[in-house]
Design an enzyme around this catalytic site. Structure first.
Site, PDB file in Angstrom:
ATOM      1  N   SER A  35      -3.157  -8.119  37.288  1.00 28.76           N
ATOM      2  CA  SER A  35      -4.442  -7.445  37.092  1.00 28.76           C
ATOM      3  C   SER A  35      -5.407  -8.617  37.058  1.00 28.76           C
ATOM      4  CB  SER A  35      -4.321  -6.604  35.834  1.00 28.76           C
ATOM      5  OG  SER A  35      -4.279  -7.499  34.758  1.00 28.76           O
ATOM      6  N   GLY A  36      -4.897  -9.837  36.882  1.00 31.60           N
ATOM      7  CA  GLY A  36      -6.046 -10.864  36.467  1.00 31.60           C
ATOM      8  C   GLY A  36      -5.979 -10.907  34.965  1.00 31.60           C
ATOM      9  N   GLY A  37      -5.464  -9.942  34.108  1.00 32.00           N
ATOM     10  CA  GLY A  37      -5.626 -10.321  32.693  1.00 32.00           C
ATOM     11  C   GLY A  37      -4.619 -11.010  32.346  1.00 32.00           C
ATOM     12  N   VAL A  38      -4.446 -11.394  30.673  1.00 30.26           N
ATOM     13  CA  VAL A  38      -3.783 -12.408  30.352  1.00 30.26           C
ATOM     14  C   VAL A  38      -2.315 -12.006  30.611  1.00 30.26           C
ATOM     15  CG1 VAL A  38      -2.940 -13.285  28.052  1.00 30.26           C
ATOM     16  CG2 VAL A  38      -5.473 -12.937  28.548  1.00 30.26           C
ATOM     17  N   ASP A  39      -1.768 -10.767  30.148  1.00 31.94           N
ATOM     18  CA  ASP A  39      -0.332 -10.614  30.008  1.00 31.94           C
ATOM     19  C   ASP A  39       0.431 -10.672  31.378  1.00 31.94           C
ATOM     20  OD1 ASP A  39      -0.953  -9.908  27.603  1.00 31.94           O
ATOM     21  OD2 ASP A  39      -1.196  -7.583  27.776  1.00 31.94           O
ATOM     22  N   SER A  40      -0.196 -10.110  32.376  1.00 35.11           N
ATOM     23  CA  SER A  40       0.364 -10.150  33.694  1.00 35.11           C
ATOM     24  C   SER A  40       0.390 -11.485  34.233  1.00 35.11           C
ATOM     25  CB  SER A  40      -0.082  -9.046  34.617  1.00 35.11           C
ATOM     26  OG  SER A  40      -1.545  -9.480  35.169  1.00 35.11           O
ATOM     27  N   THR A  41      -0.669 -12.063  33.955  1.00 31.31           N
ATOM     28  CA  THR A  41      -0.751 -13.527  34.410  1.00 31.31           C
ATOM     29  C   THR A  41       0.306 -14.394  33.739  1.00 31.31           C
ATOM     30  OG1 THR A  41      -2.982 -13.149  34.798  1.00 31.31           O
ATOM     31  CG2 THR A  41      -2.119 -15.542  34.972  1.00 31.31           C
TER      32      THR A  41
ATOM     33  N   GLU B   1      -2.367  -8.825   3.934  1.00 34.52           N
ATOM     34  CA  GLU B   1      -2.185  -9.217   5.481  1.00 34.52           C
ATOM     35  C   GLU B   1      -3.645  -9.557   5.999  1.00 34.52           C
ATOM     36  OE1 GLU B   1      -1.662  -6.166   4.340  1.00 34.52           O
ATOM     37  OE2 GLU B   1      -2.291  -4.731   5.657  1.00 34.52           O
TER      38      GLU B   1
ATOM     39  N   CYS C 256       0.726  -1.140  -0.199  1.00 34.48           N
ATOM     40  CA  CYS C 256       0.021   0.146   0.112  1.00 34.48           C
ATOM     41  C   CYS C 256       0.934   1.107   0.163  1.00 34.48           C
ATOM     42  CB  CYS C 256      -0.950   0.035   1.219  1.00 34.48           C
ATOM     43  SG  CYS C 256      -2.021   1.333   1.260  1.00 34.48           S
TER      44      CYS C 256
ATOM     45  N   HIS D 264      -3.980  -5.243   0.338  1.00 34.93           N
ATOM     46  CA  HIS D 264      -3.631  -5.795   1.746  1.00 34.93           C
ATOM     47  C   HIS D 264      -3.735  -7.305   1.643  1.00 34.93           C
ATOM     48  CE1 HIS D 264      -2.967  -1.732   3.541  1.00 34.93           C
ATOM     49  NE2 HIS D 264      -3.985  -1.348   2.948  1.00 34.93           N
TER      50      HIS D 264
END
Ligand code: XMP
Length: 567
Positions: free
Chosen positions: A204-210, A152, A58, A150
């Site tokens: 936080s209970g979220g994906v990344d920190s867990t 992708e 593009c 595109h």
């Protein structure tokens, strides 16, 4: 590229060619700019003479054409959507072609204003669409390739094959990237960085920190890894127990829940507007974190800070100069800033994308109930529980009722804070909602009235605060919606499903509930998802039986012009 199993990194467009000399291939990405705009992204032109294959997508193709003596034409209206791509026969077989092995005309996705009117000298046009002659161009002897469409996106069905042809056929890469296979080396790196010290996390209970926490836990053992989870009192129903159970299942003995509701809720009593709420919540977080740092002695030299920073976060925080969105980390705790300044920091996920973090999490045995959750905002239910200071009736307009409830929107480049238009029936298309927003000045969002205990003309906006009673009401409503949408499988069709409480109702039932299911890729834009009618009616009926709930509305506004959250 990484999805194809090949390691790839994002670099600023201005990176000197000399720094990319060892790359097996380079992709110049797309973007909304025009090569004629002052300050538009540029590349080091020597990149095109490095000898490594370069693919411009593009804007990337336009920039390549512009730099090599082709002609880029400024488009007035542009082309957005599907197009039929006609390919040159030679390119269906040639080994050095992007289109090798692709059969006949292809559907592709276009999204551009400017276009390449004439390729640079030495380039051939290898694919065209009815409206775009240079839909793909190449100079295989110089290993340079460009596409206007595109490859992708999912709307280009052969896109994966085109990218595979580039990375394997043309660049000669081999599959060398498998995040889930890297756990052992990540654990070794963690031991090296920790160098005998312990690691603490605010989780936080979220994906990344867990996932980051779990990697450290497996690497260093539970005695050396501490996780503090702050319950602000703004959580969803069952959230704290859910997080506690997940950490218990991981064997995290150093996991601590800090009950901070008695601190957050009184501080939020006077907050009505979204930014005021966010400021108060940010300030209280600072206080709680500072207290934990001091009482747990995390500031002494035996501890380092673990964080769940992922690759896109490092790009957004200024890793590339032209990144559209820059996240600011205001309200950073002084103690934490000091730790970061001293380099006592460990971020084991900083080179991974979200999907890769999930793959690592699965490999580590974290439950899919946690890994596959919808995103949830840090300020929690506070920004889904709208407040107000005045009593006001709805106002009839020619398109419906203007509710005196303000919510946040994005129009142009700036945020708006405006009223909501309520209509009786679902619009025939979601674009119609955007037209209604354009036609009704002072409105940035449109909702459909699904069910109500009274006529809209008889309902009122009421003064309302962030009380325990209203938070409990929203928590119940959110739990009802989550249960029904999970049981029906609807939750797997949406990216996020905010449930919002608005202070609009009757004397007996002062609030209403708004349903906001949307689909999105990254939260930057979003489209409305319509729930099956039977599910909607069942949900609305159950919500209207809750204490204090007068009605149910359904948000039918895409982002833009509305935001995903109401605040
Ligand atoms: P908006 O409402 O801006 O939301 O369209 C885009 C995405 O960001 C999330 N969001 C937040 N997340 N703190 C967060 O951690 C916040 O203050 C915040 N505000 C919005 C939102 O849930 C959506 O996924």
């Amino acid at each position: 590229m990484r999805d194809l199993g090949v390691f790839a990194e994002v670099a600023p467009s201005e990176t000197p060619a000399s720094q990319l000399a060892s790359a097996k291939g380079v992709i110049i990405s797309g973007g909304p700019a025009s090569v004629y705009d002052p300050g538009s992204p540029h590349i080091d032109p020597r990149l095109l003479r490095l000898g490594a294959p370069v693919l411009g997508i593009c804007y990337g193709q336009q920039l390549m054409a512009h730099l090599l003596g082709g002609q880029v034409e400024k488009g007035e209206r542009g082309e957005y959507g599907f197009a039929q791509l006609d390919l040159r026969a030679r390119d269906l077989q040639a080994e050095d072609s992007l289109f090798r092995g692709i059969a006949g005309p292809q559907q592709v996705w276009m999204s551009h204003r400017d276009l390449v009117a004439a390729p640079p000298p030495g380039f051939q046009v290898v694919a065209s669409t009815p409206t775009c002659r240079v839909a793909a161009m190449s100079a295989p002897d110089r290993r340079l390739y460009g596409v206007q469409f595109h490859p992708e996106v999912v709307h280009t069905p052969s896109g994966r094959e085109i990218l595979s042809n580039f990375v394997f056929g043309i660049c000669g890469c081999v599959r060398d990237w498998n995040p889930a296979g890297q756990i052992e080396s990540l654990e070794a790196q963690i031991r090296e960085t920790a160098a005998g010290r312990n690691v603490f996390f605010f989780v936080s209970g979220g994906v990344d920190s867990t996932v980051a926490f779990t990697l450290c836990l497996k690497s260093l053992g539970s005695q050396r890894v501490h996780g503090a989870y702050v319950d602000t009192g703004l959580m969803r129903q069952g959230e704290t127990d859910f997080v506690r159970a997940n950490f218990a299942a991981l064997g995290a003995s150093g996991f601590q829940v800090v009950d901070a509701a008695p601190q957050f809720l009184p501080a939020l009593e006077q907050a009505i507007e979204p930014e005021h709420k966010r400021r108060v919540i940010g300030e209280e977080f600072v206080r709680v974190q500072q207290r934990i740092l001091e009482t747990e002695h995390f500031l002494d030299g035996n501890w380092i800070l673990g964080q769940g920073t992922i690759y896109p976060d490092t790009i957004e925080s200024g890793g590339t100069a032209k990144a559209d969105l820059i996240k600011t980390h205001h309200n950073r705790v002084a103690g934490i800033q000091k730790i970061i300044d001293e380099g006592r920091l460990i971020e084991p996920l900083s080179s991974f994308y979200k999907d890769e973090v999930r793959a690592l999490g699965r490999q580590l045995g974290i439950s899919s109930a946690l890994l596959d959750r919808h995103p949830f905002p840090g300020p929690g239910l506070a920004i889904r529980c709208l407040c107000g200071a005045v009593e006001a009736p709805p106002v009839k307009s020619k398109d419906g009722w203007e509710l005196p409830i303000r919510s946040v929107g994005v129009q142009g480049d700036s945020r708006t804070y405006r009223a909501v238009l309520a209509i009786d029936d679902f619009p025939s298309s979601m674009e119609e909602a955007a037209l209604l927003v354009n036609r009704n000045e002072g409105v940035n969002r449109v909702v459909v009235a699904v069910r109500a205990a009274a006529r809209i003309s008889e309902m009122r906006a009421h003064p309302a605060r962030l009380t325990r009673q209203r938070l409990a009401r929203l928590r119940h409503a959110d739990a009802v919606v989550r249960r029904l949408s999970h049981d029906s499988g609807f939750d797997s069709q949406v990216w996020q499903f905010p449930v919002v409480l608005i202070p609009f109702g009757t004397a007996d039932c002062p609030d209403s509930v708004v349903l906001r299911p949307i689909d999105s890729v990254d939260g930057m834009t979003a489209s409305v998802v319509r729930a099956p009618e039977e599910l909607l009616q069942r949900t609305a009926a159950e919500l209207c039986r809750l204490e204090g709930v007068a009605g149910v509305f359904y948000d039918v506004t895409n982002k833009p012009p509305a935001t995903i959250e109401w605040e």
